[in-house]
Scaffold this motif. Structure first.
Motif, PDB file in Angstrom:
ATOM      1  N   PRO A 159       0.818  -1.215   0.000  1.00 54.58           N
ATOM      2  CA  PRO A 159       0.000   0.000   0.000  1.00 54.58           C
ATOM      3  C   PRO A 159       0.849   1.262   0.000  1.00 54.58           C
ATOM      4  CG  PRO A 159       0.002  -1.018   2.178  1.00 54.58           C
ATOM      5  CD  PRO A 159       0.701  -1.972   1.261  1.00 54.58           C
ATOM      6  N   ILE A 160       0.421   2.241  -0.778  1.00 58.28           N
ATOM      7  CA  ILE A 160       1.022   3.574  -0.776  1.00 58.28           C
ATOM      8  C   ILE A 160       0.122   4.539  -0.010  1.00 58.28           C
ATOM      9  CG2 ILE A 160       1.743   5.522  -2.213  1.00 58.28           C
ATOM     10  CD1 ILE A 160       2.388   3.505  -4.426  1.00 58.28           C
ATOM     11  N   LEU A 161      -1.166   4.483  -0.284  1.00 61.04           N
ATOM     12  CA  LEU A 161      -2.132   5.373   0.370  1.00 61.04           C
ATOM     13  C   LEU A 161      -3.508   4.731   0.305  1.00 61.04           C
ATOM     14  CD1 LEU A 161      -3.172   8.139   1.504  1.00 61.04           C
ATOM     15  CD2 LEU A 161      -3.309   8.895  -0.886  1.00 61.04           C
ATOM     16  N   LYS A 162      -4.247   4.858   1.404  1.00 57.64           N
ATOM     17  CA  LYS A 162      -5.659   4.502   1.430  1.00 57.64           C
ATOM     18  C   LYS A 162      -6.427   5.708   1.966  1.00 57.64           C
ATOM     19  CE  LYS A 162      -4.592  -0.364   2.370  1.00 57.64           C
ATOM     20  NZ  LYS A 162      -4.818  -1.537   3.266  1.00 57.64           N
ATOM     21  N   VAL A 163      -7.444   6.131   1.236  1.00 58.17           N
ATOM     22  CA  VAL A 163      -8.252   7.283   1.639  1.00 58.17           C
ATOM     23  C   VAL A 163      -9.647   6.777   1.985  1.00 58.17           C
ATOM     24  CG1 VAL A 163      -9.217   9.513   0.959  1.00 58.17           C
ATOM     25  CG2 VAL A 163      -6.925   8.843   0.164  1.00 58.17           C
ATOM     26  N   PHE A 164     -10.038   6.913   3.258  1.00 57.66           N
ATOM     27  CA  PHE A 164     -11.344   6.478   3.725  1.00 57.66           C
ATOM     28  C   PHE A 164     -12.295   7.674   3.736  1.00 57.66           C
ATOM     29  CE2 PHE A 164      -8.503   3.257   5.239  1.00 57.66           C
ATOM     30  CZ  PHE A 164      -9.229   2.080   5.190  1.00 57.66           C
ATOM     31  N   VAL A 165     -13.453   7.490   3.097  1.00 53.72           N
ATOM     32  CA  VAL A 165     -14.462   8.543   2.972  1.00 53.72           C
ATOM     33  C   VAL A 165     -15.596   8.221   3.936  1.00 53.72           C
ATOM     34  CG1 VAL A 165     -15.967   9.786   1.380  1.00 53.72           C
ATOM     35  CG2 VAL A 165     -13.827   8.780   0.539  1.00 53.72           C
ATOM     36  N   PHE A 166     -15.943   9.192   4.790  1.00 53.73           N
ATOM     37  CA  PHE A 166     -16.947   8.932   5.822  1.00 53.73           C
ATOM     38  C   PHE A 166     -18.337   9.431   5.469  1.00 53.73           C
ATOM     39  CE2 PHE A 166     -12.860   9.226   8.098  1.00 53.73           C
ATOM     40  CZ  PHE A 166     -12.804   7.926   8.535  1.00 53.73           C
ATOM     41  N   HIS A 167     -18.433  10.443   4.634  1.00 52.54           N
ATOM     42  CA  HIS A 167     -19.718  11.064   4.330  1.00 52.54           C
ATOM     43  C   HIS A 167     -20.424  10.246   3.246  1.00 52.54           C
ATOM     44  CE1 HIS A 167     -22.742  14.059   3.411  1.00 52.54           C
ATOM     45  NE2 HIS A 167     -22.308  14.807   4.413  1.00 52.54           N
ATOM     46  N   LYS A 168     -21.480   9.542   3.618  1.00 50.77           N
ATOM     47  CA  LYS A 168     -22.146   8.610   2.709  1.00 50.77           C
ATOM     48  C   LYS A 168     -22.697   9.315   1.473  1.00 50.77           C
ATOM     49  CE  LYS A 168     -25.757   5.054   2.593  1.00 50.77           C
ATOM     50  NZ  LYS A 168     -26.788   4.336   3.397  1.00 50.77           N
ATOM     51  N   THR A 169     -23.362  10.454   1.663  1.00 54.74           N
ATOM     52  CA  THR A 169     -23.970  11.160   0.535  1.00 54.74           C
ATOM     53  C   THR A 169     -22.904  11.674  -0.413  1.00 54.74           C
ATOM     54  OG1 THR A 169     -25.839  11.801   1.917  1.00 54.74           O
ATOM     55  CG2 THR A 169     -25.516  13.042  -0.132  1.00 54.74           C
ATOM     56  N   PHE A 171     -19.930  10.488  -0.794  1.00 56.72           N
ATOM     57  CA  PHE A 171     -19.329   9.338  -1.458  1.00 56.72           C
ATOM     58  C   PHE A 171     -20.207   8.891  -2.618  1.00 56.72           C
ATOM     59  CE2 PHE A 171     -18.806   4.779  -2.091  1.00 56.72           C
ATOM     60  CZ  PHE A 171     -17.436   4.695  -2.264  1.00 56.72           C
ATOM     61  N   GLY A 172     -21.502   8.885  -2.415  1.00 53.31           N
ATOM     62  CA  GLY A 172     -22.410   8.515  -3.498  1.00 53.31           C
ATOM     63  C   GLY A 172     -22.245   9.419  -4.700  1.00 53.31           C
ATOM     64  N   ALA A 173     -22.085  10.721  -4.443  1.00 50.93           N
ATOM     65  CA  ALA A 173     -21.887  11.664  -5.541  1.00 50.93           C
ATOM     66  C   ALA A 173     -20.558  11.408  -6.247  1.00 50.93           C
ATOM     67  CB  ALA A 173     -21.935  13.090  -5.014  1.00 50.93           C
ATOM     68  N   ALA A 174     -19.557  10.903  -5.508  1.00 47.18           N
ATOM     69  CA  ALA A 174     -18.238  10.663  -6.093  1.00 47.18           C
ATOM     70  C   ALA A 174     -18.195   9.390  -6.930  1.00 47.18           C
ATOM     71  CB  ALA A 174     -17.192  10.564  -4.981  1.00 47.18           C
ATOM     72  N   GLU A 175     -19.184   8.521  -6.777  1.00 48.26           N
ATOM     73  CA  GLU A 175     -19.140   7.249  -7.489  1.00 48.26           C
ATOM     74  C   GLU A 175     -19.182   7.437  -9.002  1.00 48.26           C
ATOM     75  OE1 GLU A 175     -20.590   3.547  -5.136  1.00 48.26           O
ATOM     76  OE2 GLU A 175     -22.150   5.079  -4.948  1.00 48.26           O
ATOM     77  N   ALA A 176     -19.856   8.490  -9.475  1.00 49.82           N
ATOM     78  CA  ALA A 176     -19.854   8.765 -10.913  1.00 49.82           C
ATOM     79  C   ALA A 176     -18.445   9.091 -11.391  1.00 49.82           C
ATOM     80  CB  ALA A 176     -20.809   9.904 -11.236  1.00 49.82           C
ATOM     81  N   HIS A 177     -17.695   9.800 -10.549  1.00 51.11           N
ATOM     82  CA  HIS A 177     -16.302  10.113 -10.876  1.00 51.11           C
ATOM     83  C   HIS A 177     -15.488   8.830 -10.988  1.00 51.11           C
ATOM     84  CE1 HIS A 177     -12.376  12.051 -10.741  1.00 51.11           C
ATOM     85  NE2 HIS A 177     -12.070  11.320  -9.678  1.00 51.11           N
ATOM     86  N   PHE A 178     -15.679   7.913 -10.067  1.00 51.58           N
ATOM     87  CA  PHE A 178     -14.924   6.662 -10.098  1.00 51.58           C
ATOM     88  C   PHE A 178     -15.373   5.760 -11.244  1.00 51.58           C
ATOM     89  CE2 PHE A 178     -14.644   7.686  -5.443  1.00 51.58           C
ATOM     90  CZ  PHE A 178     -13.327   8.096  -5.505  1.00 51.58           C
ATOM     91  N   ALA A 179     -16.637   5.851 -11.626  1.00 50.72           N
ATOM     92  CA  ALA A 179     -17.120   5.041 -12.747  1.00 50.72           C
ATOM     93  C   ALA A 179     -16.333   5.361 -14.015  1.00 50.72           C
ATOM     94  CB  ALA A 179     -18.610   5.266 -12.962  1.00 50.72           C
ATOM     95  N   ALA A 180     -15.983   6.619 -14.173  1.00 54.15           N
ATOM     96  CA  ALA A 180     -15.218   7.020 -15.353  1.00 54.15           C
ATOM     97  C   ALA A 180     -13.779   6.534 -15.290  1.00 54.15           C
ATOM     98  CB  ALA A 180     -15.248   8.544 -15.498  1.00 54.15           C
ATOM     99  N   LEU A 181     -13.325   6.133 -14.111  1.00 53.05           N
ATOM    100  CA  LEU A 181     -11.952   5.654 -13.930  1.00 53.05           C
ATOM    101  C   LEU A 181     -11.870   4.140 -13.797  1.00 53.05           C
ATOM    102  CD1 LEU A 181     -10.711   8.329 -11.354  1.00 53.05           C
ATOM    103  CD2 LEU A 181     -10.179   8.228 -13.795  1.00 53.05           C
TER     104      LEU A 181
END
Length: 307
Positions: A159-169, A171-181
């Motif tokens: 592992p180099i880095l792990k970023v844990f996201v706590f805000h559920k809403t 994170f949901g909005a960010a999933e579209a960003h990850f879908a493109a990746l």
């Protein structure tokens, strides 16, 4: 949501449970072995399980593709570009001592082959070229509940880095960003190799910023650290790894020490760091305590540098 508390070792040092070499190519067997460890050892974190199974850390996440994990293209700059919109995040960095995990809102900036994370509580520099594998991972366990993370590994699966996201809403909005990746390769196995030399040398950067002034002969690490941290106060604590360095700055209420480790637990920091890899100590030009291991600088602790 409960905060994740990844630790560098399982507390009771359970016996090793090696996965056969062929099982690294058999994700079902690896997942079954990992599940068995989780059922038989309390508070066992993925790095501990990987050590016990003698597989790369990334292999455990990969075997969960289709059941919580998605492989992303290994572009850390693109993945973390919107991190400032995710609210408070926990950024977990590791080296042989253990894990150093600042917690708070951060922004990301890419340039010159590095990604820099910046917050009022921390700053970090990461070698973007060292990232060979990346995952979006949504997990659940009895200790931490639901956890949502973006994880980056080197070519050897460390592992180099792990970023844990706590805000559920958010994170949901960010999933579209990850879908493109999302990567084309969604196989549940990993191919590992020796990491190539990167364009950013985290240890050289730390030494250039604050060189060694005087070695401390016959240093007893636990005593040195205890005498420095026990009274608390303002500090800057830098952890240096193979591909990244991160410095938390803030106020410590103290440290919890035991025979193997010391632990820091503040509203904006979690750290679990072992003494065994600490081989030598020195005072730096700024008066900080620097601690080295086999590969060079591991930690730098400076008093009076809190916010």
């Amino acid at each position: 949501m409960s905060l994740p508390e990844p630790k560098p070792e399982a507390p009771s040092r359970p016996p090793r449970s090696r996965v056969a070499a062929g099982d690294l190519r058999d994700p079902d067997a690896l997942l079954a072995a990992w599940t068995h460890l989780l059922e038989t050892h309390k508070h066992l974190h993925a790095p501990d399980a990987a050590r016990m199974l003698e597989v790369p850390d990334s292999a455990l996440v990969a075997c969960r593709i289709g059941s919580g994990a998605v492989r992303l293209t290994p572009d850390i700059a693109a993945a973390l570009a919107p991190v400032s919109a995710w609210g408070r995040v926990l950024c977990a960095f590791s080296n042989p001592c253990g894990v150093h995990m600042p917690l708070g809102a951060v922004s990301a900036e890419a340039g010159d082959g590095t990604v820099r994370l910046q917050g009022t509580h921390m700053w970090a520099e990461i070698d973007a070229g060292a990232v060979a594998d990346a995952y979006l991972f949504v997990d659940r366990d009895d200790s931490h509940g639901n956890t949502r993370s973006i994880q980056f590994y080197n070519a050897a699966g460390a592992p180099i880095l792990k970023v844990f996201v706590f805000h559920k809403t958010r994170f949901g909005a960010a999933e579209a960003h990850f879908a493109a990746l999302t990567a084309d390769d969604q196989s549940r196995t990993v191919d590992v190799a020796r990491p190539a030399a990167g364009g950013f040398d985290a240890r050289a950067a730390s030494l250039a910023e604050d060189p060694v002034a005087a070695p401390l002969e016959e240093a007893h690490m636990a005593s040195l650290i205890a005498s420095l941290l026990e009274t608390g106060g303002g500090f800057q604590i830098e952890l240096v790894g193979d591909h990244a360095r991160v410095a938390w700055r803030g106020t410590l209420s103290g440290a919890r020490m035991d025979e193997r480790m010391f632990h820091l637990h503040e509203t904006d920091l979690r750290s679990h760091l072992r003494y065994a890899p600490m081989l030598s100590a020195a005072r730096t030009q700024t008066g900080a305590l620097a601690i080295d291991g086999e590969t060079g600088r591991l930690l730098r602790i400076a008093k009076g540098h809190g916010r």
